[in-house]
Each structure stands twice: as structure tokens, then as C-alpha cells.
Scaffold this motif. Structure first.
Motif, PDB file in Angstrom:
ATOM      1  N   VAL A 228     -31.763  -7.810   8.024  1.00  0.00           N
ATOM      2  CA  VAL A 228     -30.547  -6.919   7.657  1.00  0.00           C
ATOM      3  C   VAL A 228     -29.964  -6.425   8.993  1.00  0.00           C
ATOM      4  CG1 VAL A 228     -31.695  -6.001   5.598  1.00  0.00           C
ATOM      5  CG2 VAL A 228     -31.876  -4.936   7.492  1.00  0.00           C
ATOM      6  N   ARG A 229     -28.807  -6.213   9.089  1.00  0.00           N
ATOM      7  CA  ARG A 229     -28.249  -5.554  10.188  1.00  0.00           C
ATOM      8  C   ARG A 229     -28.430  -3.858  10.163  1.00  0.00           C
ATOM      9  NH1 ARG A 229     -21.666  -5.849  11.089  1.00  0.00           N
ATOM     10  NH2 ARG A 229     -21.643  -4.445  12.633  1.00  0.00           N
ATOM     11  N   GLY A 230     -29.411  -3.306  10.968  1.00  0.00           N
ATOM     12  CA  GLY A 230     -29.412  -2.132  10.597  1.00  0.00           C
ATOM     13  C   GLY A 230     -29.781  -1.345  11.950  1.00  0.00           C
ATOM     14  N   ASP A 231     -29.704  -0.217  11.988  1.00  0.00           N
ATOM     15  CA  ASP A 231     -30.041   0.709  13.274  1.00  0.00           C
ATOM     16  C   ASP A 231     -30.399   2.175  12.599  1.00  0.00           C
ATOM     17  OD1 ASP A 231     -30.695   1.436  15.827  1.00  0.00           O
ATOM     18  OD2 ASP A 231     -29.004   0.654  16.793  1.00  0.00           O
ATOM     19  N   CYS A 243     -27.762   0.280   7.090  1.00  0.00           N
ATOM     20  CA  CYS A 243     -27.905  -1.090   7.199  1.00  0.00           C
ATOM     21  C   CYS A 243     -26.928  -1.597   6.212  1.00  0.00           C
ATOM     22  CB  CYS A 243     -29.485  -1.690   6.998  1.00  0.00           C
ATOM     23  SG  CYS A 243     -29.711  -1.865   5.084  1.00  0.00           S
ATOM     24  N   ALA A 251     -31.948  -4.963   1.646  1.00  0.00           N
ATOM     25  CA  ALA A 251     -31.878  -3.545   2.127  1.00  0.00           C
ATOM     26  C   ALA A 251     -32.972  -2.462   1.444  1.00  0.00           C
ATOM     27  CB  ALA A 251     -30.474  -3.037   1.644  1.00  0.00           C
ATOM     28  N   TRP A 254     -36.011  -2.828   3.576  1.00  0.00           N
ATOM     29  CA  TRP A 254     -35.982  -2.304   4.946  1.00  0.00           C
ATOM     30  C   TRP A 254     -36.263  -0.888   4.857  1.00  0.00           C
ATOM     31  CZ3 TRP A 254     -31.877   0.560   7.441  1.00  0.00           C
ATOM     32  CH2 TRP A 254     -31.952   0.746   8.831  1.00  0.00           C
TER      33      TRP A 254
END
Length: 279
Positions: A228-231, A243, A251, A254
């Protein structure tokens, strides 16, 4: 006999309400209020972690939300009690000619803990989903909250081309606003593909947990190996994680991985996943 005007035609819809309350008795959290009307209820309370944490699974028997439906959920967690609320599967918002609504109102007393951990929300193309959440924390009350929103049905190659999804989330502590967020996404909006929006990803997720963590744990969370693209961002008294993902399961995976790291640090208990998540 003349036919009724089109606007007078009856459109079937459900109005469901669920009221929950929890209190601490000795070393046990017990339900003290469980009232429902319409197709919204909880299954029996569970104690997978022992008597301190009361787990309820919120069930919506129709299996989906259609135009005109309204779900009203309220919960009160009294002093030193601990409630964990989840769901048996994805909430599905169907295509509709009119809006459908969900309202969640929660109060968490001093010393109490609430974990709001539902499974994903799937908003079909042409749905009109409107959600509102208000959480009032008192004193040192603790909160672990997440949501996962999937727009369209990626597995069926369905993009979110029509309809809208809108939500509002307010979290207050002792009356002071701690977090305010409003979202509105319209079908085929440029935001869906914009690099400053969803960047072509149909799923987005948010995690909010009260408290603060040290830089070492923050880096461990950021280093999780998930597709995932998360922070994460540490704010005063509130940790925020977000995310973007291609699938809801990614998702949610995560978020669960973060929960396993953060729950011991911020809530003082190891993370034991509800069995319903595996069914």
C-alpha cells in the motif's frame, strides 16, 4: 382513477437504530444497554481476551444499504470500561436514486477505551452514501478508530463513475475539537486519478489513535512491508495513519499490522484479532 404523481410513489427503505452501552463491574466490562429497531443489531458479547474487553459484532442483516436507508448507531462506554466493536464483513452501499445515510455517535468516559474496527465499506458506482461520525472523549479516554473505503468494485472492473460518497468525522475531548474531517467524492471526479487525490487507487483508509509514540516505534510502523502507499503522522495527542491501495484487503491488512504494533504501546494489551475477521 388517476395514477399517483411520480414523486408520490413509495420507495421501500429501512430505518434502523442501534443503541449500545458498556460499564465496568469489578474486572469485567459488561453491556448495560442493547436496544435496536429495524435491521441493525449486535450478536452476543464475546470475551476473547478475558473479561476486561467486551467485544460486539454489529450486524446489518439486509447485507447492504440502498437509497433512502438510514442507520443510526450510538454507543456509550462508561468509566474504565473497554468496548471493541467490529463487523462480520464488508458494508455495501448499493447504487440508488436517492441518498442513504449512516450516523454514528459515541461517548467514551474518562478511563474508558473504545476500539472501532469495522471491516471495509464498499461504495458501488451510482451509490449516494452519506456518513457522519461524532466521537466525544472525556478526560483520559482512549480511542482506536479506523475505516476503509473502497470506491466501485475493482475486482469486477467497476470504476466509481456515478453517484457520490461523503463523510464527516468529528472527535472531541472534553468539548474541544481534536479532529475534524470532511470528504466528498463524486463519480468520475478528477480527484480519483489526480496525484494529489487518490492517484488512480480505488481504496483509501484512515487510522486514528489517541496518544503519542516514540520515534523508534514510528519508524517501525513506517517500515512495514505492505503493498500500500501509506504513512503516519504524530500530532499532539493523536496518531494519524493513511493509505491508498488497489484492494480493500490490502488496506485492511496494513491497518491490522499497525494495530498489532500500536495496541500494546498505546493501550497496554497485545492485539488479538477477532475470529470473525478470518471467516
Amino acid at each position: 382513477m388517476t395514477a399517483p404523481a411520480p414523486h408520490a410513489l413509495f420507495t421501500p427503505s429501512w430505518h434502523a437504530e442501534l443503541q449500545l452501552g458498556y460499564a465496568r463491574f469489578g474486572d469485567s466490562t459488561r453491556p448495560i444497554l442493547r436496544r435496536h429497531s429495524g435491521p441493525l443489531r449486535v450478536q452476543k458479547h464475546l470475551y476473547a481476551e478475558g473479561p476486561q474487553v467486551c467485544q460486539h459484532i454489529i450486524v446489518h442483516p439486509p447485507g447492504g444499504i440502498a437509497g433512502g436507508d438510514r442507520l443510526d448507531i450510538s454507543a456509550s462506554v462508561e468509566r474504565d470500561a473497554w468496548a471493541q466493536l467490529t463487523s462480520p464483513g464488508a458494508a455495501k452501499w448499493y447504487r440508488a436514486n436517492s441518498p442513504a445515510y449512516q450516523q454514528l455517535e459515541v461517548t467514551v468516559a474518562a478511563g474508558a477505551t473504545l476500539e472501532w474496527l469495522p471491516q471495509e465499506t464498499i461504495v458501488f458506482s451510482a451509490a449516494q452514501a452519506e456518513l457522519s461520525t461524532s466521537i466525544d472523549l472525556q478526560g483520559d479516554a482512549r480511542l482506536f478508530y479506523w475505516d476503509v473505503i473502497a470506491l466501485g468494485r475493482p475486482a469486477s472492473d467497476e470504476r466509481f463513475e456515478r453517484g457520490h460518497f461523503q463523510s464527516q468525522l468529528n472527535i472531541r475531548r472534553d468539548g474541544q475539537l481534536l479532529w475534524h474531517e470532511r470528504q466528498r467524492i463524486v463519480g468520475n471526479d478528477g480527484l480519483l486519478d489526480s496525484p494529489i487525490g487518490l492517484d488512480g487507487q480505488p481504496v483509501f483508509a484512515t487510522l486514528l489513535v489517541t496518544g503519542e509514540i516514540d520515534s523508534e516505534l514510528l519508524e517501525r510502523c513506517r517500515a512495514l512491508d505492505h503493498p500500500v502507499r501509506g504513512d503516519l503522522t504524530q500530532l499532539p495527542g493523536l496518531l494519524v495513519a493513511r493509505c491508498l491501495a488497489s484492494e480493500a484487503l490490502l488496506a485492511r491488512g496494513w491497518l491490522i499490522a499497525l494495530w498489532r504494533l500500536l495496541r500494546p504501546a498505546l493501550l497496554g494489551r497485545e492485539a488479538l484479532a477477532p475470529r470473525i475477521w478470518n471467516t
